[in-house]
Design a protein around this motif. Sequence first.
Motif, mmCIF file in Angstrom:
data_model
loop_
_atom_site.group_PDB
_atom_site.id
_atom_site.type_symbol
_atom_site.label_atom_id
_atom_site.label_comp_id
_atom_site.label_asym_id
_atom_site.label_seq_id
_atom_site.Cartn_x
_atom_site.Cartn_y
_atom_site.Cartn_z
ATOM 1 N N TYR A 28 1.168 -1.387 0.204
ATOM 2 C CA TYR A 28 -0.425 0.198 -0.160
ATOM 3 C C TYR A 28 0.981 1.525 0.214
ATOM 4 O O TYR A 28 1.921 1.213 0.327
ATOM 5 C CB TYR A 28 -1.278 0.681 1.138
ATOM 6 C CG TYR A 28 -1.703 -1.231 1.100
ATOM 7 C CD1 TYR A 28 -2.635 -1.279 0.533
ATOM 8 C CD2 TYR A 28 -1.464 -2.387 1.516
ATOM 9 C CE1 TYR A 28 -4.083 -2.468 0.581
ATOM 10 C CE2 TYR A 28 -2.254 -3.170 2.526
ATOM 11 C CZ TYR A 28 -3.858 -3.508 1.762
ATOM 12 O OH TYR A 28 -4.288 -4.368 2.016
ATOM 13 N N ASN A 29 0.241 2.587 -0.420
ATOM 14 C CA ASN A 29 1.006 3.478 -0.195
ATOM 15 C C ASN A 29 0.587 4.163 1.335
ATOM 16 O O ASN A 29 -0.204 3.326 2.079
ATOM 17 C CB ASN A 29 0.735 4.138 -0.868
ATOM 18 C CG ASN A 29 -0.970 4.895 -1.297
ATOM 19 O OD1 ASN A 29 -1.458 4.988 -0.036
ATOM 20 N ND2 ASN A 29 -1.408 5.184 -2.754
ATOM 21 N N GLU A 30 0.850 5.399 1.618
ATOM 22 C CA GLU A 30 1.363 5.905 2.746
ATOM 23 C C GLU A 30 -0.145 5.881 3.714
ATOM 24 O O GLU A 30 -1.076 5.625 4.324
ATOM 25 C CB GLU A 30 1.752 6.556 3.080
ATOM 26 C CG GLU A 30 3.393 6.175 3.244
ATOM 27 C CD GLU A 30 4.465 8.383 4.085
ATOM 28 O OE1 GLU A 30 3.699 7.934 4.725
ATOM 29 O OE2 GLU A 30 5.525 7.490 2.950
ATOM 30 N N ASN A 31 -1.184 6.100 2.445
ATOM 31 C CA ASN A 31 -2.812 6.784 2.233
ATOM 32 C C ASN A 31 -3.400 5.355 2.785
ATOM 33 O O ASN A 31 -4.406 4.862 2.568
ATOM 34 C CB ASN A 31 -3.313 7.316 1.813
ATOM 35 C CG ASN A 31 -2.700 8.849 1.548
ATOM 36 O OD1 ASN A 31 -2.081 9.598 2.799
ATOM 37 N ND2 ASN A 31 -2.551 9.548 0.340
ATOM 38 N N HIS A 32 -2.619 3.970 2.819
ATOM 39 C CA HIS A 32 -3.660 2.543 2.948
ATOM 40 C C HIS A 32 -4.314 2.356 1.725
ATOM 41 O O HIS A 32 -5.338 1.499 1.471
ATOM 42 C CB HIS A 32 -3.600 2.539 3.876
ATOM 43 C CG HIS A 32 -4.236 1.347 4.395
ATOM 44 N ND1 HIS A 32 -4.568 0.549 5.318
ATOM 45 C CD2 HIS A 32 -3.482 -0.250 3.836
ATOM 46 C CE1 HIS A 32 -4.817 -0.298 5.835
ATOM 47 N NE2 HIS A 32 -4.152 -1.019 4.899
ATOM 48 N N GLU A 33 -3.651 3.347 0.745
ATOM 49 C CA GLU A 33 -4.359 2.530 -0.955
ATOM 50 C C GLU A 33 -3.800 1.670 -1.557
ATOM 51 O O GLU A 33 -2.347 1.821 -1.463
ATOM 52 C CB GLU A 33 -4.459 3.343 -1.472
ATOM 53 C CG GLU A 33 -5.481 4.519 -1.004
ATOM 54 C CD GLU A 33 -5.128 6.530 -1.898
ATOM 55 O OE1 GLU A 33 -6.132 6.947 -1.831
ATOM 56 O OE2 GLU A 33 -4.360 6.358 -2.752
ATOM 57 N N MET A 34 -4.030 -0.118 -2.028
ATOM 58 C CA MET A 34 -3.364 -1.051 -2.574
ATOM 59 C C MET A 34 -2.780 -0.565 -3.778
ATOM 60 O O MET A 34 -3.166 0.458 -4.456
ATOM 61 C CB MET A 34 -3.912 -1.984 -2.595
ATOM 62 C CG MET A 34 -2.982 -3.060 -3.071
ATOM 63 S SD MET A 34 -3.727 -4.834 -3.226
ATOM 64 C CE MET A 34 -3.420 -6.071 -4.541
#
Length: 200
Positions: A7-13
């Motif tokens: 994921y990125n730091e925004n918790h988007e896969m």
Amino acid sequence: MEYLDVYNENHEMIGTYPRDEVHEKGMWHNTIHCWLYDNDGNVYFQVRSDDNKLYTTASGHVQAGESLKEAFGREVMEEIGVKVDFLEAELVRINHWKMDKEKNGKITKDRAFSHIYILNIKSEPKEFNFSDGEVNGIVKLNCEEVLKLFKDEIDEISGIFIDKENAHINKTFNIDDFLLWNGEIAMKKYGYIIEEIKRK
């Protein structure tokens, strides 16, 4: 080979990668921290084999394509050999965990969304089956007494250590028996979980 969703730091896969690469490059991934408690006001801590310290009931990585609750059930079964109704597990908090550490001459970069879940198992399981080389046993502690210890109101507490033969041994524990990294405080690391369990 074990794969993890990343994921990125925004918790988007953003993809799926081998576990070793995830830790080598410091990619964000999901972990699960599993806490079991019973109807008698007790919480269960595992005793880790590597440092003989008390930690979560069970914990680990969420594998690629696996739901958080599925990971809860799998980790509890793998580490302490207990089948639970993982769909009943309740989310307490998601912590953002960052740590770099050296192991065998290599730097491991840990970047995890740590999902803290609790589950009421009603009563103590009839038998535990602990993961060899990972878990030495389970300690059953009263939640109120644990909080008193964490708040420095008492110096030690009594609990029941359940070993690999499922023998129940009365023992005392102090703050040094709990896994705490440098600078960590027991009340901040574990206290909010115990308080949430007490409210149930």
